[in-house]
Design an enzyme around this catalytic site. Structure first.
Site, PDB file in Angstrom:
ATOM      1  N   TYR A 108      -3.654   1.548  15.856  1.00  0.00           N
ATOM      2  CA  TYR A 108      -2.419   1.370  16.630  1.00  0.00           C
ATOM      3  C   TYR A 108      -2.471   0.991  17.818  1.00  0.00           C
ATOM      4  O   TYR A 108      -1.750   0.486  18.645  1.00  0.00           O
ATOM      5  CB  TYR A 108      -1.647   2.667  16.384  1.00  0.00           C
ATOM      6  CG  TYR A 108      -1.145   2.975  14.864  1.00  0.00           C
ATOM      7  CD1 TYR A 108      -1.975   3.491  14.094  1.00  0.00           C
ATOM      8  CD2 TYR A 108      -0.007   2.497  14.706  1.00  0.00           C
ATOM      9  CE1 TYR A 108      -1.632   3.652  12.901  1.00  0.00           C
ATOM     10  CE2 TYR A 108       0.726   2.822  13.447  1.00  0.00           C
ATOM     11  CZ  TYR A 108      -0.452   3.508  12.413  1.00  0.00           C
ATOM     12  OH  TYR A 108       0.242   3.506  11.204  1.00  0.00           O
ATOM     13  N   GLU A 154      -7.254   8.500   6.592  1.00  0.00           N
ATOM     14  CA  GLU A 154      -7.439   9.207   7.843  1.00  0.00           C
ATOM     15  C   GLU A 154      -7.905  10.705   7.707  1.00  0.00           C
ATOM     16  O   GLU A 154      -7.230  11.614   8.081  1.00  0.00           O
ATOM     17  CB  GLU A 154      -6.289   9.187   8.815  1.00  0.00           C
ATOM     18  CG  GLU A 154      -5.541   7.641   8.827  1.00  0.00           C
ATOM     19  CD  GLU A 154      -4.261   7.750  10.037  1.00  0.00           C
ATOM     20  OE1 GLU A 154      -4.028   8.615  10.340  1.00  0.00           O
ATOM     21  OE2 GLU A 154      -4.340   6.673  10.394  1.00  0.00           O
ATOM     22  N   GLU A 170      -3.180   0.022   8.065  1.00  0.00           N
ATOM     23  CA  GLU A 170      -1.841   0.444   8.686  1.00  0.00           C
ATOM     24  C   GLU A 170      -2.030  -0.409  10.233  1.00  0.00           C
ATOM     25  O   GLU A 170      -3.350  -0.172  11.015  1.00  0.00           O
ATOM     26  CB  GLU A 170      -1.745   1.877   9.068  1.00  0.00           C
ATOM     27  CG  GLU A 170      -1.323   2.665   7.909  1.00  0.00           C
ATOM     28  CD  GLU A 170      -1.075   4.097   7.929  1.00  0.00           C
ATOM     29  OE1 GLU A 170      -0.898   4.464   9.171  1.00  0.00           O
ATOM     30  OE2 GLU A 170      -1.199   4.792   7.250  1.00  0.00           O
ATOM     31  N   ASN A 196      -7.213   1.829  10.083  1.00  0.00           N
ATOM     32  CA  ASN A 196      -5.763   2.084  10.332  1.00  0.00           C
ATOM     33  C   ASN A 196      -6.012   1.973  12.155  1.00  0.00           C
ATOM     34  O   ASN A 196      -6.902   2.512  12.655  1.00  0.00           O
ATOM     35  CB  ASN A 196      -5.262   3.425  10.227  1.00  0.00           C
ATOM     36  CG  ASN A 196      -4.802   3.413   8.639  1.00  0.00           C
ATOM     37  OD1 ASN A 196      -4.768   2.570   8.228  1.00  0.00           O
ATOM     38  ND2 ASN A 196      -4.299   4.668   8.390  1.00  0.00           N
ATOM     39  N   ARG A 229       0.845  -1.211   0.077  1.00  0.00           N
ATOM     40  CA  ARG A 229      -0.024  -0.121   0.050  1.00  0.00           C
ATOM     41  C   ARG A 229       0.828   1.096   0.052  1.00  0.00           C
ATOM     42  O   ARG A 229       1.545   1.515   0.856  1.00  0.00           O
ATOM     43  CB  ARG A 229      -0.782  -0.048   1.154  1.00  0.00           C
ATOM     44  CG  ARG A 229      -1.694   1.336   1.273  1.00  0.00           C
ATOM     45  CD  ARG A 229      -2.613   1.419   2.522  1.00  0.00           C
ATOM     46  NE  ARG A 229      -3.292   2.384   2.784  1.00  0.00           N
ATOM     47  CZ  ARG A 229      -3.267   3.594   3.724  1.00  0.00           C
ATOM     48  NH1 ARG A 229      -2.396   3.061   4.619  1.00  0.00           N
ATOM     49  NH2 ARG A 229      -3.747   4.700   3.872  1.00  0.00           N
ATOM     50  N   HIS A 257      -2.936  11.130   1.041  1.00  0.00           N
ATOM     51  CA  HIS A 257      -2.273  10.809   2.225  1.00  0.00           C
ATOM     52  C   HIS A 257      -1.969  12.039   2.708  1.00  0.00           C
ATOM     53  O   HIS A 257      -0.732  12.307   3.176  1.00  0.00           O
ATOM     54  CB  HIS A 257      -1.098   9.744   2.327  1.00  0.00           C
ATOM     55  CG  HIS A 257      -1.043   9.177   3.647  1.00  0.00           C
ATOM     56  ND1 HIS A 257      -1.154   7.701   3.862  1.00  0.00           N
ATOM     57  CD2 HIS A 257      -0.692   9.647   4.656  1.00  0.00           C
ATOM     58  CE1 HIS A 257      -0.442   7.520   5.351  1.00  0.00           C
ATOM     59  NE2 HIS A 257      -0.288   8.734   5.871  1.00  0.00           N
TER      60      HIS A 257
HETATM   61  C1  GBH Z   1      -0.815   7.064  10.839  1.00  0.00           C
HETATM   62  O1  GBH Z   1      -1.634   7.613  11.674  1.00  0.00           O
HETATM   63  C2  GBH Z   1      -0.363   7.626   9.723  1.00  0.00           C
HETATM   64  O2  GBH Z   1      -1.457   7.233   8.785  1.00  0.00           O
HETATM   65  C3  GBH Z   1       0.915   7.350   9.228  1.00  0.00           C
HETATM   66  O3  GBH Z   1       1.136   8.411   8.305  1.00  0.00           O
HETATM   67  C4  GBH Z   1       2.153   7.774  10.516  1.00  0.00           C
HETATM   68  O4  GBH Z   1       3.269   7.610  10.030  1.00  0.00           O
HETATM   69  C5  GBH Z   1       1.667   6.623  11.412  1.00  0.00           C
HETATM   70  O5  GBH Z   1       0.271   6.925  11.954  1.00  0.00           O
HETATM   71  C6  GBH Z   1       2.583   6.566  12.783  1.00  0.00           C
HETATM   72  O6  GBH Z   1       2.400   8.059  13.486  1.00  0.00           O
HETATM   73  O7  GBH Z   1      -0.683  14.065  17.906  1.00  0.00           O
HETATM   74  O8  GBH Z   1      -1.104  13.670  20.191  1.00  0.00           O
HETATM   75  O9  GBH Z   1      -2.639  14.449  19.024  1.00  0.00           O
HETATM   76  C7  GBH Z   1      -2.213   6.920  12.763  1.00  0.00           C
HETATM   77  C8  GBH Z   1      -3.268   7.799  13.603  1.00  0.00           C
HETATM   78  C9  GBH Z   1      -3.876   9.746  14.677  1.00  0.00           C
HETATM   79  C10 GBH Z   1      -1.847   8.627  15.482  1.00  0.00           C
HETATM   80  C11 GBH Z   1      -3.263  10.972  15.379  1.00  0.00           C
HETATM   81  C12 GBH Z   1      -1.419   9.876  15.921  1.00  0.00           C
HETATM   82  C13 GBH Z   1      -1.972  12.060  16.838  1.00  0.00           C
HETATM   83  C14 GBH Z   1      -2.202  12.100  18.369  1.00  0.00           C
HETATM   84  N1  GBH Z   1      -2.830   9.025  14.215  1.00  0.00           N
HETATM   85  N2  GBH Z   1      -2.579  10.685  16.633  1.00  0.00           N
HETATM   86  S1  GBH Z   1      -1.478  13.630  18.908  1.00  0.00           S
END
Ligand code: GBH
Length: 480
Positions: free
Chosen positions: A312, A170, A381, A310, A77, A123
């Site tokens: 995490y 996202e 992701e 996505n 992807r 993106h």
């Molecule tokens: C992904 O988002 C992205 O799609 C990717 O590009 C990126 O590299 C990867 O995460 C790793 O970070 O800043 O404390 O307010 C994941 C979802 C949503 C995670 C927003 C971080 C920010 C929280 N993201 N979140 S904050």
């Protein structure tokens, strides 16, 4: 032998994004995106870096494909840089054949290597000119037309070769981080210490709305004019974390958990599956949340062939009493790493927001599957950073057992969601194929299964996790 939890055609691989890996910002006719511009503003990126070189993937595509092969990936992807393809971005601006050909070649090379391409159209890297010209994502009239035009240019050039399309990565991040907190490009926020422009109480909801309409317009274009002959599928990728109540005995915390998911995910998911915003959002935001017209509902409702997920991590959720602040985007609650008993949701990583909690992956997939009537899911992701990874000597860094453990936990949870909870998940892309430009965090935070030596000519060194993922899937999938 018990049945394997995952079918033999389960599509797994790795994900990246254009601005995070490509570099070559002004080569072959590419113009700035809003991220090129944002990175030049002092103080916005932790290490004052940018995507100017990144992993130099624009010149090392063959190395990336070799890596994918080494990892035994079935799919890749990646995202397209809109300003490589239409440098100024708009529907009356010229198409840059060289930029377009770069991606056509990448798709051809992937097929030649036996790897299925999955393309994200957007993106976060909007052509900077569109932001300047008419306010970018804030301008519904213009943006929707320009986005649809861009999508059509791409479908026309490579539609016959690509079976998996993702309109947006996202949209929550583009809206909230771009127009509420201002941590991401274009950096709008009400906080005047950070930005001269922005209204955090209104702009993010307008941007989210416009992204939804543009998603619907691109999906309609694909379905009307490409799907039949090209035979692909198209969907949107939404980010979202799992939630547990801070105090499981407090019904207000339990209720706040669902509200958190509604604000973070159903903001986009509900219009796509139900044609309306969640009641909890309407109740808190009133008419700051735009209304859909009949035509807009017709575009947006039913506009997903699959749900791109996505995911995490997870948080504990504590409700707040009293009315929500006008800038609140969470659903009037606190997101915490520890619960009432002081227990952490998971171990710390290099990313302040990310603590692994694998069971939350299974729970969220089931939650979403129930809400949206059992859609097809592709996980687009999932991955982790490691606390202090950047400071380790190379030989230690390559032994990323913490990341291997993360993937074992999360992929195991996915397998259980499919085999035990009946979730129709058909693919999984790990984030990320290699260390890359981690947005506002710069290069200090690494998410790759491959180490990229930024001081050594961007040389790639696979970490232990690069192999571990293939081994995990080998253990979970039906044999050929
Ligand atoms: C992904 O988002 C992205 O799609 C990717 O590009 C990126 O590299 C990867 O995460 C790793 O970070 O800043 O404390 O307010 C994941 C979802 C949503 C995670 C927003 C971080 C920010 C929280 N993201 N979140 S904050």
């Amino acid at each position: 032998m018990p049945e394997a939890p995952l079918p033999k055609d389960f599509l797994w691989g790795f994900a990246t994004a254009s601005y995070q890996i490509e570099g070559a910002p002004h080569e072959d006719g590419r113009e700035d995106s809003i991220w090129d511009v944002f990175c030049r503003i002092p103080g916005k990126i932790a290490d004052a870096s940018s995507g100017d070189v990144a992993c130099d993937s624009y010149h090392r595509t063959h190395e990336d494909i070799a890596l994918l092969r080494e990892c035994r990936a079935k799919a890749y992807r990646f995202s397209l840089s809109w300003s490589r393809i239409i440098p100024l971005g708009g529907r009356n601006d010229p198409v840059n054949e060289k930029g377009l050909q770069y991606y056509v070649q990448l798709v051809d090379d992937l097929h030649a290597a036996g790897i299925e391409p999955m393309i994200t159209l957007f993106h976060w890297d909007l052509p900077a000119e569109l932001d300047k010209r008419y306010g970018g994502l804030l301008n519904k009239e213009e943006f929707v037309k320009d986005y649809e035009n861009y999508a059509r240019v791409v479908f026309k050039a490579m539609g016959s070769k690509v079976k998996y399309w993702i309109t947006y990565n996202e949209p929550w991040c583009s809206s909230i981080l771009g127009y509420s907190t201002g941590l991401f490009a274009p950096g709008h926020t009400s906080d005047r210490t950070k930005s001269a422009i922005g209204d955090s109480s209104r702009e993010p909801w307008i941007v989210g709305h416009n992204l939804l309409i543009a998603h619907g317009a691109a999906v309609k274009a694909y379905r009307d004019d490409f799907r039949e002959k090209d035979g692909g599928q198209i969907g949107i990728t939404l980010n979202g974390d799992w939630v547990e109540p801070w105090d499981a005995d407090d019904p207000a915390d339990v209720e706040a958990c669902d509200r958190k998911i509604e604000f973070a995910i159903c903001w986009f998911g509900d219009p796509i599956y139900f044609g309306k915003y969640p009641d909890s959002m309407r109740k808190q935001l009133g008419d700051r949340l735009p209304q859909f017209t009949e035509e807009e509902i017709a575009l947006v409702k039913g506009s997903n062939d699959f749900y791109g997920m996505n995911h995490y991590c997870a948080n504990y959720i504590k409700h707040k009493d009293g009315p929500a602040e006008p800038e609140d985007f969470t659903g009037n609650l606190e997101m915490l790493m520890e619960n009432k008993a002081g227990e952490s949701i998971g171990p710390e990583t290099q990313s302040v927001w990310l603590r692994p909690y694998p069971i939350g992956f299974r729970k969220l997939m089931k939650w979403l599957s129930d809400r949206y009537g059992g859609p097809v899911f592709y996980v687009t992701e999932n991955g982790t950073s490691l606390k202090g990874e950047n400071d380790l000597p190379l030989d230690e860094l390559l032994q990323d057992d913490f990341r291997c453990e993360y993937f074992r936990g999360y992929i195991g949870a996915l397998a259980a969601a499919r085999s035990k909870d009946g979730v129709d998940v058909r693919g999984y892309m790990a984030w990320s194929l290699m260390d890359n430009f981690e947005w506002a965090e710069g290069y200090e935070t690494r998410f790759g299964v491959t180490y990229v030596d930024y001081n050594g000519g961007q040389k790639r060194h696979p970490k232990k996790s690069a192999k571990a993922i293939g081994d995990i899937f080998d253990g979970l999938m039906e044999k050929e």
